[in-house]
Scaffold this motif. Structure first.
Motif, PDB file in Angstrom:
ATOM      1  N   GLU A  70      26.309  21.245 -12.530  1.00 25.57           N
ATOM      2  CA  GLU A  70      27.632  21.787 -12.169  1.00 25.57           C
ATOM      3  C   GLU A  70      27.571  21.576 -10.561  1.00 25.57           C
ATOM      4  O   GLU A  70      28.733  21.237 -10.002  1.00 25.57           O
ATOM      5  N   ALA A  71      26.536  21.478  -9.846  1.00 26.18           N
ATOM      6  CA  ALA A  71      26.520  21.476  -8.273  1.00 26.18           C
ATOM      7  C   ALA A  71      26.847  20.044  -7.916  1.00 26.18           C
ATOM      8  O   ALA A  71      27.789  19.744  -7.126  1.00 26.18           O
ATOM      9  N   ARG A  72      26.385  19.180  -8.801  1.00 23.47           N
ATOM     10  CA  ARG A  72      26.517  17.663  -8.636  1.00 23.47           C
ATOM     11  C   ARG A  72      27.955  17.416  -8.934  1.00 23.47           C
ATOM     12  O   ARG A  72      28.448  16.477  -8.157  1.00 23.47           O
TER      13      ARG A  72
ATOM     14  N   ALA B 111      25.025  11.658 -14.369  1.00 25.75           N
ATOM     15  CA  ALA B 111      24.688  10.992 -15.872  1.00 25.75           C
ATOM     16  C   ALA B 111      23.187  11.360 -16.184  1.00 25.75           C
ATOM     17  O   ALA B 111      22.736  11.586 -17.361  1.00 25.75           O
ATOM     18  N   GLU B 112      22.511  10.991 -15.225  1.00 31.98           N
ATOM     19  CA  GLU B 112      20.907  11.094 -15.303  1.00 31.98           C
ATOM     20  C   GLU B 112      20.707  12.475 -15.584  1.00 31.98           C
ATOM     21  O   GLU B 112      19.782  12.749 -16.527  1.00 31.98           O
ATOM     22  N   LEU B 113      21.094  13.417 -14.929  1.00 30.77           N
ATOM     23  CA  LEU B 113      20.813  14.898 -15.250  1.00 30.77           C
ATOM     24  C   LEU B 113      21.265  15.230 -16.476  1.00 30.77           C
ATOM     25  O   LEU B 113      20.523  16.077 -17.372  1.00 30.77           O
ATOM     26  N   THR B 114      22.565  14.764 -17.030  1.00 27.83           N
ATOM     27  CA  THR B 114      23.005  14.955 -18.226  1.00 27.83           C
ATOM     28  C   THR B 114      22.249  14.435 -19.265  1.00 27.83           C
ATOM     29  O   THR B 114      22.280  15.141 -20.367  1.00 27.83           O
ATOM     30  N   ALA B 115      21.748  13.434 -19.186  1.00 29.43           N
ATOM     31  CA  ALA B 115      21.038  12.745 -20.362  1.00 29.43           C
ATOM     32  C   ALA B 115      19.821  13.749 -20.297  1.00 29.43           C
ATOM     33  O   ALA B 115      19.216  13.776 -21.412  1.00 29.43           O
TER      34      ALA B 115
ATOM     35  N   LEU C  58      18.661  22.545 -15.335  1.00 26.65           N
ATOM     36  CA  LEU C  58      19.761  21.381 -14.828  1.00 26.65           C
ATOM     37  C   LEU C  58      21.205  21.747 -15.097  1.00 26.65           C
ATOM     38  O   LEU C  58      21.863  20.957 -14.252  1.00 26.65           O
ATOM     39  N   PRO C  59      21.525  22.593 -16.207  1.00 29.10           N
ATOM     40  CA  PRO C  59      23.077  22.933 -15.932  1.00 29.10           C
ATOM     41  C   PRO C  59      23.409  23.185 -14.527  1.00 29.10           C
ATOM     42  O   PRO C  59      24.485  22.780 -14.402  1.00 29.10           O
TER      43      PRO C  59
ATOM     44  N   LYS D 104      30.632  19.477  -8.676  1.00 26.31           N
ATOM     45  CA  LYS D 104      31.334  19.882  -7.489  1.00 26.31           C
ATOM     46  C   LYS D 104      31.334  19.082  -6.198  1.00 26.31           C
ATOM     47  O   LYS D 104      32.231  18.731  -5.612  1.00 26.31           O
ATOM     48  N   GLN D 105      30.050  18.630  -5.934  1.00 25.26           N
ATOM     49  CA  GLN D 105      29.943  17.658  -4.789  1.00 25.26           C
ATOM     50  C   GLN D 105      30.684  16.470  -5.045  1.00 25.26           C
ATOM     51  O   GLN D 105      31.287  16.105  -4.036  1.00 25.26           O
ATOM     52  N   TYR D 106      30.667  15.789  -6.289  1.00 26.34           N
ATOM     53  CA  TYR D 106      31.521  14.644  -6.437  1.00 26.34           C
ATOM     54  C   TYR D 106      32.894  15.051  -6.304  1.00 26.34           C
ATOM     55  O   TYR D 106      33.745  14.173  -5.533  1.00 26.34           O
ATOM     56  N   GLU D 107      33.405  16.168  -6.830  1.00 22.58           N
ATOM     57  CA  GLU D 107      34.745  16.348  -6.676  1.00 22.58           C
ATOM     58  C   GLU D 107      35.273  16.510  -5.291  1.00 22.58           C
ATOM     59  O   GLU D 107      36.101  16.099  -4.826  1.00 22.58           O
TER      60      GLU D 107
END
Length: 405
Positions: free
Chosen positions: A366-368, A161-165, A361-362, A370-373
């Motif tokens: 995307e990496a974060r 969320a921080e990266l998306t913001a 950032l994109p 995938k890591q979360y999933e």
């Protein structure tokens, strides 16, 4: 050994109980509201057929920190509201008893979202049945384990969320500077598109012949959020059909496409010579490079001022359309070519930082994700302890079967 491993060994060394969702939580349908009850801003968002609020209400029917599922429209989407909200009738709220964390159920539903999406009935309005939701089988470990899983997974989502913001802020910054550059790049020199282009056309108005292979046939849905064309399509036309098209309707490097029907207002820069065709929903502009740089025209047509012109030019009720005559009269600032080139260099670099999935950032987002999933799937997979709870109907059938034998 991690804290979670310790908890599992201590509290459920022999596995956990699995239950159908309907037996673990209460699945409640929201209550219908009419548009006259809604406002464009307010305290309580209203969720109906998407994760974007339909509007705002003066009242709420569910408290903050509640998971919900959209069952019509964007059917199968999973939401979680950290503020009180109103669930309308196409939104099912999850109410948890003691012993089940709502946030834990949210992560579980996301982990099973593909299964839910596979049950969506495709029609004029996609729908997800209550039974598809109720029959989802989930693990229900002890509360302490749920808390630890939520803590770990929320750490991933908070970082994302921080990266998306930050990415959103960069895009806002890009839009600001793009509009500033375009507004300050000329001294009263504004031209209509028909003065800047050798031709302005659209795709064929007749349905093209189909083929199993040949030249790709694209539609607006093949244009992605980065204003690029996905040519990995499943629709093709014969080479002979493509060869019969007028030259102005055959895209070439340096042309600019522009969507003009439905999802209007999306420019696409053609960066290489590849054969493809399209229908009248998309316009094709061939810039006069003695007047305007093709890439500069793309940026100008993506500017806020040009979008405002598009909104004014779009006509129609069911499906907004920008006619070619109206498009030709729309205007862009046209500074000298050397100024255009400098603007293009600045905006191309900024756009690459914001949009390129291979850098910045994109790629990190995307990496974060995938890591979360990956960890979500790992953390939410448990051995069964043999005490899986059947639904009441299944229990009744099982008891009846035992009695008959």
């Amino acid at each position: 050994m991690s804290r979670l491993d310790e908890l599992v060994q201590e509290l459920c060394p022999n596995g956990v109980t699995y239950k159908k969702l309907v037996d673990a939580v209460s699945i409640e349908r929201g209550k219908r509201v009419v548009r006259s009850q809604l406002s464009t801003s307010g305290k309580y968002p209203v969720y109906q057929n998407s994760l974007t609020p339909l509007g705002y209400h003066t009242d709420c029917n569910y408290s903050a920190n509640t998971t919900f599922i959209i069952v019509a429209g964007a059917a199968g989407e999973i939401g979680f509201s950290d503020r009180a909200f109103w669930a309308a009738d196409d939104c099912f709220a999850i109410v948890c008893p003691e012993g089940v964390l709502n946030r834990y159920v949210y992560h579980l539903l996301l982990n099973n979202q593909n299964q839910l999406l596979s049950k969506v009935r495709k029609a004029s309005i996609p729908r997800l049945s209550r039974s598809a939701i109720e029959n989802l089988v989930i693990p229900v470990p002890p509360l302490e384990i749920q808390r630890e899983i939520v803590r770990i997974l929320d750490n991933f989502t908070e970082l994302t969320a921080e990266l998306t913001a930050e990415l959103t802020a960069r895009k806002t910054q890009y839009t600001y500077y793009r509009d500033k550059l375009l507004a300050n790049s000329y001294k009263g020199e504004i031209k209509q598109l028909e003065e800047c282009c050798d031709s302005i056309a659209d795709g064929d108005h007749q349905a093209p012949p189909k083929a199993d292979s040949g030249v790709p046939f694209i539609t607006i849905s093949d244009i992605d959020e980065r204003h690029e064309i996905n040519l990995n399509v499943t629709k093709y036309v014969p080479d002979e059909y493509y060869n019969r098209l007028a030259d102005k309707r055959r895209p070439q490097k340096g042309d600019v496409l522009y969507t003009v029907v439905g999802s209007y207002g999306i420019p696409v820069y053609i960066s290489e010579n590849k054969k493809f065709v399209f229908q009248r929903h998309i316009a094709i502009l061939r810039p006069n490079n003695a007047v305007i740089d093709s890439r500069y025209l793309y940026h100008a047509m993506n500017g806020t001022a040009f979008h405002r012109q598009a909104d004014l030019a779009a006509k129609g009720a069911a499906q907004k359309t920008i006619g070619l005559a109206s498009l030709a009269k729309m205007t862009v600032p046209v500074p000298p070519l050397d100024v255009q080139n400098r603007i293009v260099n600045v905006l191309d670099n900024f756009e690459k930082i914001c949009s390129d999935l291979n850098i910045g950032l994109p790629a990190e987002i995307e990496a974060r994700q995938k890591q979360y999933e990956y960890y979500r799937d790992k953390l939410l997979t448990f051995a069964e302890n043999g005490n899986t709870i059947l639904s009441r109907a299944e229990q009744s059938r099982a008891e009846q079967s035992r009695a008959e034998h």
